[in-house]
Design an enzyme around this catalytic site. Structure first.
Site, PDB file in Angstrom:
ATOM      1  CE1 TYR A  58      11.016   4.495 -16.074  1.00  0.00           C
ATOM      2  CE2 TYR A  58      13.418   3.896 -16.047  1.00  0.00           C
ATOM      3  CZ  TYR A  58      12.601   4.631 -16.044  1.00  0.00           C
ATOM      4  OH  TYR A  58      12.944   5.931 -16.012  1.00  0.00           O
ATOM      5  CD  GLU A  60       7.316   5.487 -18.765  1.00  0.00           C
ATOM      6  OE1 GLU A  60       7.122   5.174 -19.676  1.00  0.00           O
ATOM      7  OE2 GLU A  60       8.192   6.414 -18.479  1.00  0.00           O
ATOM      8  CG  ASP A 204      -0.856  18.380   1.693  1.00  0.00           C
ATOM      9  OD1 ASP A 204      -0.736  17.183   2.131  1.00  0.00           O
ATOM     10  OD2 ASP A 204      -0.404  19.184   0.810  1.00  0.00           O
ATOM     11  CB  THR A 230       4.444  12.996   2.422  1.00  0.00           C
ATOM     12  OG1 THR A 230       4.137  13.125   3.789  1.00  0.00           O
ATOM     13  CG2 THR A 230       4.782  14.117   1.644  1.00  0.00           C
ATOM     14  CE  LYS A 233       6.055  16.135   4.978  1.00  0.00           C
ATOM     15  NZ  LYS A 233       5.666  17.139   4.575  1.00  0.00           N
ATOM     16  NE  ARG A 239      12.543  12.834   1.573  1.00  0.00           N
ATOM     17  CZ  ARG A 239      12.593  13.208   2.885  1.00  0.00           C
ATOM     18  NH1 ARG A 239      13.098  12.734   3.961  1.00  0.00           N
ATOM     19  NH2 ARG A 239      12.086  14.366   3.125  1.00  0.00           N
TER      20      ARG A 239
HETATM   21  C1  LIG Z   1       5.733  17.700   3.368  1.00  0.00           C
HETATM   22  C2  LIG Z   1       4.559  18.317   2.903  1.00  0.00           C
HETATM   23  C3  LIG Z   1       4.525  18.368   1.221  1.00  0.00           C
HETATM   24  C4  LIG Z   1       5.419  17.796   0.496  1.00  0.00           C
HETATM   25  O1  LIG Z   1       6.247  16.877   0.380  1.00  0.00           O
HETATM   26  P1  LIG Z   1       7.562  16.855  -0.281  1.00  0.00           P
HETATM   27  O2  LIG Z   1       7.558  15.149  -0.163  1.00  0.00           O
HETATM   28  O3  LIG Z   1       8.656  17.498   0.595  1.00  0.00           O
HETATM   29  O4  LIG Z   1       7.320  17.373  -1.519  1.00  0.00           O
HETATM   30  C5  LIG Z   1       3.185  18.644   0.982  1.00  0.00           C
HETATM   31  N1  LIG Z   1       2.141  19.175   1.628  1.00  0.00           N
HETATM   32  C6  LIG Z   1       2.457  19.288   2.863  1.00  0.00           C
HETATM   33  C7  LIG Z   1       1.226  19.695   3.786  1.00  0.00           C
HETATM   34  C8  LIG Z   1       3.317  18.895   3.562  1.00  0.00           C
HETATM   35  O5  LIG Z   1       3.660  18.946   4.832  1.00  0.00           O
END
Ligand SMILES: *Cc1c(COP(=O)(O)O)cnc(C)c1O
Length: 423
Positions: A58, A60, A204, A230, A233, A239
């Site tokens: 932990y 925090e 994003d 994220t 991807k 993740r």
């Molecule tokens: C995948 C994605 C997210 C969210 O990701 P999670 O890990 O699934 O919550 C946010 N914004 C965009 C543009 C994404 O492609």
């Protein structure tokens, strides 16, 4: 057996039922070609960091300002991940604690908005993300959301609409980026609009972070005040998520993530993020990113040649959005048939879709995972042929043809193993 020994058994010894499921998932991924543009195959090193004893801790707070003792190691680990993120993306500040992309985005709202304030993002059916203010999301319920889309004729973001909406609605926060955008994002154009109306611009880059890191997509740094991404991807990590910004906004972002929104960070994920960022800073990763784009271009062109209707006519990145209306097959029927043919992708709305979101007109596909396995242009041409044959078979409900394709895909996958075999 002593309790100590019981707890130190392998997964196989301790829980054969779950071990078998993990093995089966490994086989499923190995024996199919993953064309889901938001998925990837992480390295064994990333898997090992994720599965380490760091999951026990932990932490925090932030380095040297924690609410628990025993941070000797984590207080080196988290700054290491942060330094790698800063170096890779060329930013002044990084927060690696968000649990995933959606909480990362929510933290941005918390940092800059009060409930009821106006946010502007791309509409979900146009290619945006739920967390950019879509109605069913907390971000659409607790904030006043205005949404832009793409031009019907070009399938590309309508910057005139973005500008007009921003002038009229005066959002405090503007999101650019999304989940089904096959074209490069014009960060300078968004920045111009955001500056004009005094909004914070959030890029994003969840889908394209790996392409930006690899130098094959323009970077939003210097244009957007905040970068949200994220890590799982195209970036090919665990993740998780990161928020990046300049020093000016560092304190607000950090405070929003913790204690604003989350409790303890997942230190095992932090370790795996550090590993993935290390991998992404090597020259091999730039070559990987370039190959993702090269593969997507070849796949897109081959699909167009086979009469498929691509949103925006093609792709600049890793992602292809196909409108199947002209093929007279619903997206879901095609996606399910292709899954049986060992080509994994997803059904997706297309801009101005006339069908329902749960049964839309399109399929969405991408090349990051297949490229990780070493597939190149030649394999993309085969994949295009299989997609064509699979969609036609789905239309005729020809299950034996689907089976034939599945057999051919299986044959090809044997030459392209995925990392991380269990055991
Ligand atoms: C995948 C994605 C997210 C969210 O990701 P999670 O890990 O699934 O919550 C946010 N914004 C965009 C543009 C994404 O492609």
């Amino acid at each position: 057996m002593s309790a100590q020994k019981t707890l130190d058994q392998t997964l196989e010894q301790a829980d054969p039922a779950v071990a078998r499921l993990v093995e089966r998932e490994f086989e499923r991924q190995s024996q199919a070609i993953c064309l889901i543009p938001s998925e990837n195959h992480v390295s064994r090193a990333v898997l090992m960091a994720l599965g380490s004893v760091l999951t026990n801790k932990y932490s925090e707070g932030y380095a040297h300002r924690r609410y628990y003792e025993g941070q000797q190691v984590v207080d080196e680990l988290e700054p290491l991940a942060i330094e790698r993120a800063k170096g890779l993306f060329g930013v002044e500040h990084a927060n690696v604690q968000p649990y995933s992309g959606s909480p990362a985005n929510l933290a941005v709202y918390l940092a800059f908005l009060d409930p009821g304030d106006t946010v502007m993002g791309m509409a979900l059916p146009m290619g945006g993300h739920l967390t950019h203010g879509w109605g069913v999301s907390a971000t659409g319920k607790w904030f006043r959301s205005v949404q832009y889309g793409v031009r019907r004729e070009t399938g590309r973001t309508d910057m005139d609409e973005v500008r007009e909406l921003a002038r009229k609605e005066r959002p405090k926060l503007i999101f650019c980026g999304g989940t089904a955008i096959p074209r490069a994002i014009d960060f300078p154009a968004f920045a111009e609009v955001a500056n004009e109306v005094g909004a914070i611009l959030v890029a994003d880059i969840a889908h394209i972070a790996g392409l930006i890191a690899g130098g094959v997509h323009p970077s939003p740094v210097g244009y957007a005040q905040v970068l949200s991404t994220t890590t799982h991807k195209t970036l090919r990590g665990p993740r998780g998520a990161m928020l990046m910004c300049s020093e000016e906004h560092a304190a607000s972002i950090d405070k929003a993530v913790f204690p604003g929104l989350q409790g303890g960070p997942h230190d095992n994920t932090t370790a795996a993020i550090a590993v993935a960022l290390g991998e992404a800073s090597r020259p091999e990763f730039s070559a990987y990113a370039a190959q993702i784009v090269a593969n997507a271009k070849v796949l897109a062109e081959a699909l167009v040649e086979r009469g498929f209707d691509l949103v925006s006519g093609g792709t600049d990145n890793h992602l292809i959005l196909v409108d199947l209306t002209s093929k007279d097959v619903p997206g879901k029927v095609a996606a399910k048939a292709l899954d049986r043919a060992r080509l994994t992708l997803n059904y997706n709305t297309v801009p101005f879709d006339t069908r329902k979101p749960f049964d839309p007109s399109g399929i969405r596909l991408g090349t990051p995972a297949a490229t990780t396995r070493g597939m190149k242009e030649r394999e993309m041409l085969e994949i295009a042929r299989w997609i064509d044959e699979g969609v036609e078979a789905a239309k005729r409900e020809d299950e034996s043809e689907i089976e034939r394709i599945a057999g051919e895909v299986l044959e090809l996958t044997r030459a392209f193993p995925i990392p991380g075999a269990p055991g």
